[in-house]
Design a protein around this motif. Structure first.
Motif, PDB file in Angstrom:
ATOM      1  N   HIS A   1      18.976 -36.956   8.313  1.00 55.04           N
ATOM      2  CA  HIS A   1      18.634 -35.535   8.373  1.00 55.04           C
ATOM      3  C   HIS A   1      19.868 -34.682   8.677  1.00 55.04           C
ATOM      4  O   HIS A   1      20.409 -34.046   7.780  1.00 55.04           O
ATOM      5  N   LYS A   2      20.327 -34.711   9.915  1.00 56.73           N
ATOM      6  CA  LYS A   2      21.467 -33.856  10.296  1.00 56.73           C
ATOM      7  C   LYS A   2      22.538 -34.645  11.039  1.00 56.73           C
ATOM      8  O   LYS A   2      23.267 -34.096  11.884  1.00 56.73           O
ATOM      9  N   GLN A   3      22.610 -35.919  10.738  1.00 53.62           N
ATOM     10  CA  GLN A   3      23.707 -36.779  11.211  1.00 53.62           C
ATOM     11  C   GLN A   3      23.815 -36.917  12.726  1.00 53.62           C
ATOM     12  O   GLN A   3      24.894 -37.180  13.244  1.00 53.62           O
ATOM     13  N   ARG A   4      22.717 -36.728  13.453  1.00 56.50           N
ATOM     14  CA  ARG A   4      22.766 -37.072  14.878  1.00 56.50           C
ATOM     15  C   ARG A   4      22.767 -38.595  14.994  1.00 56.50           C
ATOM     16  O   ARG A   4      22.282 -39.308  14.102  1.00 56.50           O
TER      17      ARG A   4
ATOM     18  N   CYS B   1      21.910 -40.068  11.444  1.00 49.67           N
ATOM     19  CA  CYS B   1      20.592 -39.744  10.882  1.00 49.67           C
ATOM     20  C   CYS B   1      20.726 -39.115   9.496  1.00 49.67           C
ATOM     21  O   CYS B   1      21.600 -38.277   9.258  1.00 49.67           O
TER      22      CYS B   1
ATOM     23  N   CYS C   1      14.835 -40.192  16.554  1.00 48.94           N
ATOM     24  CA  CYS C   1      16.131 -39.513  16.470  1.00 48.94           C
ATOM     25  C   CYS C   1      16.214 -38.429  17.545  1.00 48.94           C
ATOM     26  O   CYS C   1      15.251 -37.678  17.749  1.00 48.94           O
TER      27      CYS C   1
ATOM     28  N   GLY D   1      17.868 -35.772  17.386  1.00 49.55           N
ATOM     29  CA  GLY D   1      18.046 -34.439  16.817  1.00 49.55           C
ATOM     30  C   GLY D   1      16.740 -33.663  16.724  1.00 49.55           C
ATOM     31  O   GLY D   1      16.574 -32.609  17.350  1.00 49.55           O
ATOM     32  N   HIS D   2      15.807 -34.203  15.948  1.00 50.72           N
ATOM     33  CA  HIS D   2      14.560 -33.481  15.698  1.00 50.72           C
ATOM     34  C   HIS D   2      13.365 -34.422  15.774  1.00 50.72           C
ATOM     35  O   HIS D   2      12.330 -34.185  15.163  1.00 50.72           O
ATOM     36  N   GLN D   3      13.563 -35.520  16.464  1.00 49.00           N
ATOM     37  CA  GLN D   3      12.496 -36.471  16.808  1.00 49.00           C
ATOM     38  C   GLN D   3      11.812 -37.088  15.582  1.00 49.00           C
ATOM     39  O   GLN D   3      10.632 -37.439  15.648  1.00 49.00           O
ATOM     40  N   TRP D   4      12.518 -37.217  14.492  1.00 47.84           N
ATOM     41  CA  TRP D   4      11.943 -37.970  13.380  1.00 47.84           C
ATOM     42  C   TRP D   4      11.734 -39.405  13.841  1.00 47.84           C
ATOM     43  O   TRP D   4      12.553 -39.958  14.602  1.00 47.84           O
TER      44      TRP D   4
HETATM   45  S1  FES Z   1      19.131 -35.147  12.970  1.00 48.85           S
HETATM   46 FE1  FES Z   1      17.724 -36.786  13.036  1.00 48.85          FE
HETATM   47  S2  FES Z   1      15.826 -35.805  12.891  1.00 48.85           S
HETATM   48 FE2  FES Z   1      17.219 -34.192  12.653  1.00 48.85          FE
END
Ligand code: FES
Length: 111
Positions: A48-51, A46, A65, A67-70
């Protein structure tokens, strides 16, 4: 688009079975998603934070995602209500094989 860059990425049957598949193409971690009858390819990590997007879900044609549901449009890489965009890749399906062009397409909000 030239076809010089197509790299064999997966069997279509494997993508169909799980509707998502993590593959490595030319050293890149790429997520394949099946939406309807179309295969899409995005960076698996991702923006954002590479999840890993392949650990997330598909909902109403959007990749969610873990991680944070983007919510990411798998075709364009655009993130709902965000400026960030997830790199995507061109996909070609031929004879039961999924090919990916490993040159990332990085869209902008305006493109
Ligand atoms: S890691 Fe994907 S939305 Fe934060």
């Amino acid at each position: 688009m030239t076809t010089d860059h197509w790299v064999e990425a997966a069997a279509l049957a494997d993508v169909r079975r799980r509707r998502r598949l993590a593959v490595t193409v030319a050293g890149r971690h790429i997520a394949l998603f099946l939406v309807g009858e179309t295969v899409y390819a995005l960076d698996d990590l991702c923006v954002h934070k590479q999840r890993r997007l392949t650990k997330g879900t598909l909902l109403y044609g959007r990749v969610i995602c873990p991680g944070h549901q983007w919510k990411i449009d798998p075709e364009t890489g655009r993130v709902e209500d965000r400026e960030e965009c997830q790199p995507t890749y061109a996909v070609r399906v031929d004879g039961g094989t999924v090919y990916v062009d490993p040159r990332p397409r990085v869209p902008t909000k305006e493109s």
